[in-house]
Motif scaffolding. Structure first.
Motif, PDB file in Angstrom:
ATOM      1  N   CYS A 103       0.844  -1.204   0.000  1.00 15.35           N
ATOM      2  CA  CYS A 103       0.000   0.000   0.000  1.00 15.35           C
ATOM      3  C   CYS A 103       0.875   1.248   0.000  1.00 15.35           C
ATOM      4  O   CYS A 103       1.828   1.338   0.767  1.00 15.35           O
ATOM      5  CB  CYS A 103      -0.897   0.001   1.240  1.00 15.35           C
ATOM      6  SG  CYS A 103      -1.902   1.491   1.342  1.00 15.35           S
ATOM      7  N   LYS A 123      -0.421   4.332   0.473  1.00 15.82           N
ATOM      8  CA  LYS A 123      -1.015   5.395   1.291  1.00 15.82           C
ATOM      9  C   LYS A 123      -0.255   5.451   2.616  1.00 15.82           C
ATOM     10  O   LYS A 123       0.433   4.505   2.982  1.00 15.82           O
ATOM     11  CB  LYS A 123      -2.485   5.093   1.559  1.00 15.82           C
ATOM     12  CG  LYS A 123      -3.307   4.884   0.301  1.00 15.82           C
ATOM     13  CD  LYS A 123      -3.817   6.199  -0.211  1.00 15.82           C
ATOM     14  CE  LYS A 123      -4.721   6.038  -1.405  1.00 15.82           C
ATOM     15  NZ  LYS A 123      -4.111   5.421  -2.590  1.00 15.82           N
ATOM     16  N   LYS A 124      -0.431   6.544   3.298  1.00 12.45           N
ATOM     17  CA  LYS A 124       0.228   6.666   4.604  1.00 12.45           C
ATOM     18  C   LYS A 124      -0.817   7.142   5.616  1.00 12.45           C
ATOM     19  O   LYS A 124      -0.633   8.164   6.273  1.00 12.45           O
ATOM     20  CB  LYS A 124       1.396   7.663   4.537  1.00 12.45           C
ATOM     21  CG  LYS A 124       2.601   7.190   3.716  1.00 12.45           C
ATOM     22  CD  LYS A 124       3.511   6.267   4.522  1.00 12.45           C
ATOM     23  CE  LYS A 124       4.748   5.823   3.757  1.00 12.45           C
ATOM     24  NZ  LYS A 124       4.533   4.865   2.687  1.00 12.45           N
ATOM     25  N   CYS A 125      -1.916   6.419   5.731  1.00 11.88           N
ATOM     26  CA  CYS A 125      -2.926   6.790   6.725  1.00 11.88           C
ATOM     27  C   CYS A 125      -2.208   6.838   8.082  1.00 11.88           C
ATOM     28  O   CYS A 125      -1.420   5.930   8.391  1.00 11.88           O
ATOM     29  CB  CYS A 125      -4.063   5.781   6.735  1.00 11.88           C
ATOM     30  SG  CYS A 125      -4.897   5.691   5.145  1.00 11.88           S
ATOM     31  N   TYR A 136      -2.735   6.261  11.079  1.00 10.65           N
ATOM     32  CA  TYR A 136      -2.903   5.256  12.135  1.00 10.65           C
ATOM     33  C   TYR A 136      -2.443   3.871  11.705  1.00 10.65           C
ATOM     34  O   TYR A 136      -2.468   2.930  12.495  1.00 10.65           O
ATOM     35  CB  TYR A 136      -4.400   5.162  12.523  1.00 10.65           C
ATOM     36  CG  TYR A 136      -5.277   4.907  11.327  1.00 10.65           C
ATOM     37  CD1 TYR A 136      -5.448   3.625  10.835  1.00 10.65           C
ATOM     38  CD2 TYR A 136      -5.886   5.961  10.649  1.00 10.65           C
ATOM     39  CE1 TYR A 136      -6.202   3.388   9.698  1.00 10.65           C
ATOM     40  CE2 TYR A 136      -6.638   5.734   9.508  1.00 10.65           C
ATOM     41  CZ  TYR A 136      -6.789   4.450   9.039  1.00 10.65           C
ATOM     42  OH  TYR A 136      -7.510   4.212   7.905  1.00 10.65           O
ATOM     43  N   CYS A 137      -2.045   3.706  10.448  1.00  7.46           N
ATOM     44  CA  CYS A 137      -1.967   2.348   9.888  1.00  7.46           C
ATOM     45  C   CYS A 137      -0.542   1.848   9.696  1.00  7.46           C
ATOM     46  O   CYS A 137       0.302   2.511   9.085  1.00  7.46           O
ATOM     47  CB  CYS A 137      -2.714   2.319   8.553  1.00  7.46           C
ATOM     48  SG  CYS A 137      -2.688   0.687   7.814  1.00  7.46           S
ATOM     49  N   VAL A 174       0.193  -0.969   8.068  1.00  7.58           N
ATOM     50  CA  VAL A 174       0.305  -1.859   6.898  1.00  7.58           C
ATOM     51  C   VAL A 174       1.417  -1.457   5.911  1.00  7.58           C
ATOM     52  O   VAL A 174       2.185  -2.316   5.473  1.00  7.58           O
ATOM     53  CB  VAL A 174      -1.069  -2.006   6.194  1.00  7.58           C
ATOM     54  CG1 VAL A 174      -0.932  -2.698   4.844  1.00  7.58           C
ATOM     55  CG2 VAL A 174      -2.014  -2.806   7.085  1.00  7.58           C
ATOM     56  N   PRO A 175       1.561  -0.172   5.534  1.00  5.22           N
ATOM     57  CA  PRO A 175       2.635   0.152   4.589  1.00  5.22           C
ATOM     58  C   PRO A 175       4.024  -0.227   5.123  1.00  5.22           C
ATOM     59  O   PRO A 175       4.950  -0.424   4.344  1.00  5.22           O
ATOM     60  CB  PRO A 175       2.527   1.677   4.423  1.00  5.22           C
ATOM     61  CG  PRO A 175       1.108   1.973   4.774  1.00  5.22           C
ATOM     62  CD  PRO A 175       0.744   1.002   5.857  1.00  5.22           C
ATOM     63  N   GLN A 212      -5.009  -3.969  -0.761  1.00  8.05           N
ATOM     64  CA  GLN A 212      -5.230  -2.914   0.240  1.00  8.05           C
ATOM     65  C   GLN A 212      -6.085  -1.797  -0.351  1.00  8.05           C
ATOM     66  O   GLN A 212      -6.873  -1.180   0.346  1.00  8.05           O
ATOM     67  CB  GLN A 212      -3.902  -2.329   0.745  1.00  8.05           C
ATOM     68  CG  GLN A 212      -2.933  -3.336   1.332  1.00  8.05           C
ATOM     69  CD  GLN A 212      -3.487  -4.179   2.461  1.00  8.05           C
ATOM     70  OE1 GLN A 212      -3.175  -5.345   2.564  1.00  8.05           O
ATOM     71  NE2 GLN A 212      -4.320  -3.603   3.303  1.00  8.05           N
ATOM     72  N   ASN A 213      -5.871  -1.535  -1.660  1.00 11.50           N
ATOM     73  CA  ASN A 213      -6.662  -0.518  -2.384  1.00 11.50           C
ATOM     74  C   ASN A 213      -6.962  -1.078  -3.763  1.00 11.50           C
ATOM     75  O   ASN A 213      -6.328  -0.694  -4.737  1.00 11.50           O
ATOM     76  CB  ASN A 213      -5.853   0.765  -2.554  1.00 11.50           C
ATOM     77  CG  ASN A 213      -5.608   1.452  -1.250  1.00 11.50           C
ATOM     78  OD1 ASN A 213      -6.530   1.927  -0.600  1.00 11.50           O
ATOM     79  ND2 ASN A 213      -4.356   1.492  -0.844  1.00 11.50           N
ATOM     80  N   HIS A 233     -10.725   1.995  -2.132  1.00 12.78           N
ATOM     81  CA  HIS A 233     -10.490   3.216  -1.345  1.00 12.78           C
ATOM     82  C   HIS A 233     -11.456   4.291  -1.858  1.00 12.78           C
ATOM     83  O   HIS A 233     -11.539   4.504  -3.071  1.00 12.78           O
ATOM     84  CB  HIS A 233      -9.049   3.669  -1.523  1.00 12.78           C
ATOM     85  CG  HIS A 233      -8.614   4.696  -0.523  1.00 12.78           C
ATOM     86  ND1 HIS A 233      -9.136   5.961  -0.495  1.00 12.78           N
ATOM     87  CD2 HIS A 233      -7.732   4.633   0.495  1.00 12.78           C
ATOM     88  CE1 HIS A 233      -8.580   6.646   0.509  1.00 12.78           C
ATOM     89  NE2 HIS A 233      -7.721   5.850   1.122  1.00 12.78           N
ATOM     90  N   ARG A 251      -6.521  10.525   5.268  1.00 10.86           N
ATOM     91  CA  ARG A 251      -7.263   9.619   4.395  1.00 10.86           C
ATOM     92  C   ARG A 251      -7.415  10.167   2.973  1.00 10.86           C
ATOM     93  O   ARG A 251      -7.765   9.439   2.057  1.00 10.86           O
ATOM     94  CB  ARG A 251      -8.661   9.360   4.989  1.00 10.86           C
ATOM     95  CG  ARG A 251      -8.632   8.503   6.231  1.00 10.86           C
ATOM     96  CD  ARG A 251      -8.293   7.068   5.913  1.00 10.86           C
ATOM     97  NE  ARG A 251      -9.345   6.397   5.159  1.00 10.86           N
ATOM     98  CZ  ARG A 251      -9.163   5.219   4.561  1.00 10.86           C
ATOM     99  NH1 ARG A 251      -8.003   4.609   4.609  1.00 10.86           N
ATOM    100  NH2 ARG A 251     -10.156   4.650   3.898  1.00 10.86           N
TER     101      ARG A 251
HETATM  102  S1  SF4 Z   1      -5.672   2.076   6.077  1.00 14.49           S
HETATM  103 FE1  SF4 Z   1      -5.643   1.029   4.111  1.00 14.49          FE
HETATM  104  S2  SF4 Z   1      -5.160   2.668   2.664  1.00 14.49           S
HETATM  105 FE2  SF4 Z   1      -4.572   3.445   4.676  1.00 14.49          FE
HETATM  106  S3  SF4 Z   1      -2.385   2.914   4.889  1.00 14.49           S
HETATM  107 FE3  SF4 Z   1      -3.586   1.247   5.812  1.00 14.49          FE
HETATM  108  S4  SF4 Z   1      -3.795  -0.261   4.205  1.00 14.49           S
HETATM  109 FE4  SF4 Z   1      -3.199   1.650   3.231  1.00 14.49          FE
END
Ligand code: SF4
Length: 429
Positions: free
Chosen positions: A137, A139-141, A143-144, A146-147, A181-182, A221, A260
């Motif tokens: 992913c 994105k750099k949300c 709170y997340c 995952v990246p 993820q998107n 997304h 977001r």
């Molecule tokens: S919430 Fe989803 S879109 Fe945002 S960084 Fe995490 S995986 Fe990526």
């Protein structure tokens, strides 16, 4: 995504190492724990689980830790738990047979690219299958994590996806769930030169495969929900009319802090456009799902009310809701403690949100009575007192047909006759 990774791990081990599956840890030669790191709690549970398996396992059996927590903690896992034989990060799943034979291997490179790797296909085929269309992913949300555990976003080449889908269809699969993820950012980056293709075009190509009757996907997304995609969603009969649109918060202020990339207004406008295209296509029913985080730092009562407002306006079919969980590496992790929402307040907000959703869902279920839905039969069940076939509508509602034993894989027209809690009951027309 983890479920799909587990399927890949299992398929590779079955085909290349002659393993078979057991759910009994005492007889296993290899115990794999596939981990999630999106929230803190499962990560904390990992070490007690390792201890438990280490006590139970037979002598010489190996323990491997896979998934996002493996990416995140890496070598630290072996340092803390010497019983662990290898650590395999989420982005490195294709190296399972390699780490199996390398004592104390740690493979957690989040830049590793296995987007073109063709995994073994596995032995268990049903009528539904998962298909990864991208990894990582961009994105750099705020709170997340995952990246930081799954790395940069790379799309899987379209010809690999079409080949895999054709193979699945030949083996009796009728419904594909596309994963990423998107998902609707598909085609933005491939690891090698690739003809230009986007998610809408991919959906069109997949829907032309004989035998594939239904397409689902998760998660799109909201930012990439352009009109062309929404129009295809509405008009393509093979695309199930259920969509997951992660909202996260109904307050534009909080959405901005979450990074977001969209506002409350944008989100509502996309939903409106979705209904517009559906109406134009003569479709009145759609199931909309979402994810919501409550108690993000500095979320005020007014911000939370805005979230409730969106939930009231849309009436989500499914709602995954969580209290904000600070995760290392993320930008929100460094927010001053004084800005965190009191845990009691966050719990109350979660309770209010879930109560609202439950009442909306039960009302919605009552409104379903009398409707005719197409149901893909997935199971036949018998609890000793009653027997029933069950399956899902295009809108993703679980429907039970009492007293019927239908062929798994059949698509039937069913009239909804009753509801109990979240369950719908129907009769075959
Ligand atoms: S919430 Fe989803 S879109 Fe945002 S960084 Fe995490 S995986 Fe990526």
């Amino acid at each position: 995504m983890n479920e799909r990774d587990s399927q890949h791990l299992l398929a590779e081990l079955q085909e290349k190492e002659r393993y078979t599956l057991t759910s009994n840890p005492k007889e296993a030669d290899l115990i794999l724990i596939n981990t999630c790191s999106v929230r803190e709690k499962p990560e904390r549970k990992l070490f007690s689980e390792i201890g438990q398996f280490a006590r139970e396992k037979k002598q010489g059996a190996k323990i491997g830790i896979c998934g996002c927590t493996a990416s995140h903690l890496g070598e630290e896992i072996i340092k803390k738990s010497p019983d662990v034989d290898f650590v395999l990060g989420a982005r490195n799943t294709s190296k399972i047979t390699q780490v199996l034979h390398t004592p104390k291997a740690v493979e957690v490179d989040i830049n590793y690219d296995d987007s073109s790797y063709v995994f073994a296909s596995g032995q268990t085929m049903g009528i539904k299958a998962l298909l990864n269309i991208s990894i990582g992913c961009d994105k750099k949300c705020s709170y997340c994590i995952v990246p930081f555990t799954r790395g940069q976003e790379i799309s899987i080449p379209q010809d690999l996806l079409l080949n895999e889908a054709r193979k699945l269809a030949q083996n009796g699969v009728k419904e594909l769930l596309l994963l990423g993820q998107n998902v609707n950012n598909y085609g933005v980056r491939f690891s090698a030169p690739h003809p230009k293709v986007n998610f809408t075009q991919l959906l069109r190509s997949l829907s032309q495969i004989d035998g594939i009757e239904r397409l689902r996907f998760t998660s799109p997304h909201p930012l990439h929900m352009n009109d062309a995609f929404l129009e295809e969603f509405a008009n393509n009969p093979k695309i199930c009319k259920s969509i997951h649109m992660p909202l996260q918060s109904g307050s534009s202020k909080v959405l901005k802090a979450m990074k977001r990339g969209y506002s409350k207004e944008w989100y509502l406008q996309r939903i409106e456009k979705l209904h517009f295209f559906l109406q134009k296509a003569g479709i009145s029913d759609v199931g909309i799902g979402t994810d919501i985080i409550v108690g993000f730092p500095e979320e005020s009562d007014e911000d939370f009310e805005e979230t409730l407002d969106v939930v009231k306006q849309i009436g989500f079919d499914t709602l995954y809701s969580f209290i904000y969980s600070p995760r290392p590496h993320t930008s929100a992790y460094n927010i001053d403690n004084s800005k965190l929402v009191d845990s009691k307040v966050a719990k109350e907000r979660l309770e209010r949100l879930q109560t609202l959703h439950r009442s909306q869902l039960s009302m919605r279920s009552k409104n379903e009575i009398g409707k005719i839905m197409e149901v893909l039969i997935e199971n036949f069940r018998d609890d000793g007192k009653e027997s029933w076939s069950e399956g899902r509508s295009g809108t993703n509602r679980l429907i039970k047909i009492l007293g019927h034993k239908r062929k798994i894989g059949e698509i039937l027209k069913v009239r909804i006759t009753d509801t109990q809690g979240g369950s719908l009951f129907g009769e075959v027309l």
